[in-house]
Design an enzyme around this catalytic site. Structure first.
Site, PDB file in Angstrom:
ATOM      1  N   VAL A  70       1.001  -3.212  17.255  1.00 20.82           N
ATOM      2  CA  VAL A  70       2.035  -2.402  16.660  1.00 20.82           C
ATOM      3  C   VAL A  70       1.956  -0.945  17.083  1.00 20.82           C
ATOM      4  CG1 VAL A  70       2.670  -4.079  14.964  1.00 20.82           C
ATOM      5  CG2 VAL A  70       0.931  -2.472  14.444  1.00 20.82           C
TER       6      VAL A  70
ATOM      7  N   ASP B 215       0.797  -1.376   0.042  1.00 18.33           N
ATOM      8  CA  ASP B 215       0.171  -0.050  -0.055  1.00 18.33           C
ATOM      9  C   ASP B 215       0.875   1.384  -0.098  1.00 18.33           C
ATOM     10  OD1 ASP B 215       0.775   0.208   2.791  1.00 18.33           O
ATOM     11  OD2 ASP B 215      -0.802  -1.349   3.041  1.00 18.33           O
TER      12      ASP B 215
ATOM     13  N   CYS C  89       4.108  -1.273 -17.776  1.00 17.05           N
ATOM     14  CA  CYS C  89       4.198  -2.161 -19.068  1.00 17.05           C
ATOM     15  C   CYS C  89       5.380  -2.975 -19.173  1.00 17.05           C
ATOM     16  CB  CYS C  89       4.386  -0.765 -20.309  1.00 17.05           C
ATOM     17  SG  CYS C  89       4.880  -1.594 -21.918  1.00 17.05           S
TER      18      CYS C  89
ATOM     19  N   SER D  36       3.311  -9.280  11.545  1.00 18.13           N
ATOM     20  CA  SER D  36       3.397 -10.445  10.744  1.00 18.13           C
ATOM     21  C   SER D  36       3.233 -11.777  11.251  1.00 18.13           C
ATOM     22  CB  SER D  36       4.749 -10.416   9.885  1.00 18.13           C
ATOM     23  OG  SER D  36       4.795 -11.746   8.996  1.00 18.13           O
ATOM     24  N   SER D  37       2.458 -12.619  10.965  1.00 18.46           N
ATOM     25  CA  SER D  37       2.187 -13.953  11.390  1.00 18.46           C
ATOM     26  C   SER D  37       3.306 -15.000  10.886  1.00 18.46           C
ATOM     27  CB  SER D  37       0.884 -14.545  11.252  1.00 18.46           C
ATOM     28  OG  SER D  37       0.751 -14.532   9.584  1.00 18.46           O
TER      29      SER D  37
ATOM     30  N   HIS E 154       6.289  -7.779  -2.093  1.00 19.49           N
ATOM     31  CA  HIS E 154       5.168  -8.160  -3.012  1.00 19.49           C
ATOM     32  C   HIS E 154       4.780  -7.267  -3.764  1.00 19.49           C
ATOM     33  CE1 HIS E 154       3.865 -11.372   0.422  1.00 19.49           C
ATOM     34  NE2 HIS E 154       5.012 -11.821  -0.240  1.00 19.49           N
TER      35      HIS E 154
HETATM   36 ZN   LIG Z   1       5.028   0.408 -22.972  1.00 17.09          ZN
END
Ligand SMILES: [Zn+2]
Length: 256
Positions: free
Chosen positions: A240, A106, A129, A197-198, A121
Site C-alpha cells: 500500500v 489507531d 462512559c 485488507s484481506s 471497529h
Molecule cells: Zn459518566
C-alpha cells in the site's frame, strides 16, 4: 511504481463521482503496528476471551488490567502515519475521495489529515462512559489502571459507571451508526478502493461486493489474493505504501 494499469486506475478515481477507500490492517502494519489477527497478531498473544464483552461485564478489574497492556498498541501512540495514510488524506483534501471506511482503530488516518473517517471497529484512543457518553483519552485511563484505580469509573457523572473502551470488543456489535454510514456510502460509490485488507472479516468484507454489485469499479491493493480479487478491475498485489502514493501522483499529473 509506474504501469498502464496504475494510470488507468488513477483515471477511474479522478473521473469518479464518489470514490471511497476502505482500509484494513495492512495500512496500519506499514506503520509498524501489529496485525491483530495475523499469525503473530495481538489476539494470538492473548486469549481472545480477555477482550470479550462478557469479561468486561463479569470481571471488569481483570479486563482492565489486561486491556491496559494492549491499549498503547491499539491507540497508535508513538506511531506515525505512513505514505499510504498520507496519500489517502491528500486525495480527500483534493476532493478526489469522499470518505475512508476503516477496520483500524489507531486513528492514523485522522493523524494524516483525513477528515471523513468511518471507523467500523471503533477507536483505540478513546474510552467512554456508558451512562453519560463522556470520553476520556485511553492514555489517561491506562495510567489510572496502572496506579491501581481499576476498574476505572466515570468521574464526570453521578453514575460512577465502569468505563468502556471505544474499540469493538469480541462479542460486541459493530457501532450501528458507523456501519450504516459505511453501507450507504459504499452503495453510492462508483469507485471502491480496498487498501491493505484481506477481505475476510465480516461484515466489512461485504462492503466492496455491495459496491461492485451496484456497478462500482473495484480496485484492490493488498499483498495477497482476496475472495474478491477476481471481481476487481484493478488488482494490485503490492505494498500500500508503494501503490497509493503512485496513484496519487498519477492523479495529480493528470490534472496538468
Ligand atoms: Zn459518566
Amino acid at each position: 511504481m509506474e504501469s498502464k494499469e496504475l494510470r488507468f486506475a488513477a483515471g477511474a478515481i479522478a473521473d469518479a463521482e464518489t470514490a471511497v477507500v476502505m482500509s484494513g490492517a495492512g495500512v496500519s502494519t506499514a506503520s509498524g503496528l501489529p496485525d491483530f489477527r495475523g499469525s503473530n497478531g495481538l489476539w494470538e498473544r492473548y486469549e481472545r476471551d480477555a477482550f470479550h464483552i462478557d469479561r468486561l461485564q463479569t470481571a471488569p478489574e481483570q479486563f482492565w488490567r489486561t486491556y491496559a497492556q494492549i491499549s498503547t498498541e491499539l491507540s497508535g501512540e508513538g506511531v506515525d502515519p505512513n505514505p499510504a495514510h498520507e496519500a489517502i488524506a491528500a486525495l480527500e483534501q483534493n476532493g478526489q475521495i469522499e470518505a475512508v471506511i476503516t477496520q483500524n482503530v489507531d486513528g492514523l488516518h485522522q493523524a494524516a489529515g483525513s477528515e471523513n473517517v468511518i471507523e467500523l471497529h471503533g477507536n483505540g484512543q478513546r474510552v467512554i462512559c456508558p451512562a453519560c457518553s463522556a470520553t476520556y483519552a485511553s492514555k489517561t485511563v491506562r495510567e489510572r489502571v496502572k496506579r491501581g484505580d481499576t476498574p476505572p469509573r466515570c468521574e464526570l457523572c453521578d453514575e460512577e459507571r465502569i468505563l468502556e473502551p471505544s474499540v469493538v470488543l469480541f462479542g460486541e456489535q459493530l457501532p450501528e451508526h458507523a456501519f450504516y454510514r459505511a453501507h450507504a456510502i459504499a452503495q453510492n460509490s462508483d469507485v471502491f478502493l480496498v487498501a491493505g485488507s484481506s477481505l475476510t472479516v465480516e461484515p466489512a468484507a461485504s462492503l466492496p461486493s455491495l459496491a461492485a454489485n451496484r456497478g462500482a469499479t473495484l480496485i484492490i491493493v493488498t499483498h495477497d489474493r482476496t475472495p474478491l480479487s477476481d471481481r476487481a478491475e484493478y488488482d494490485f498485489r503490492a505494498d500500500v505504501t508503494d501503490v497509493l502514493p503512485s496513484l496519487r501522483r498519477a492523479i495529480t499529473e493528470r490534472e496538468y
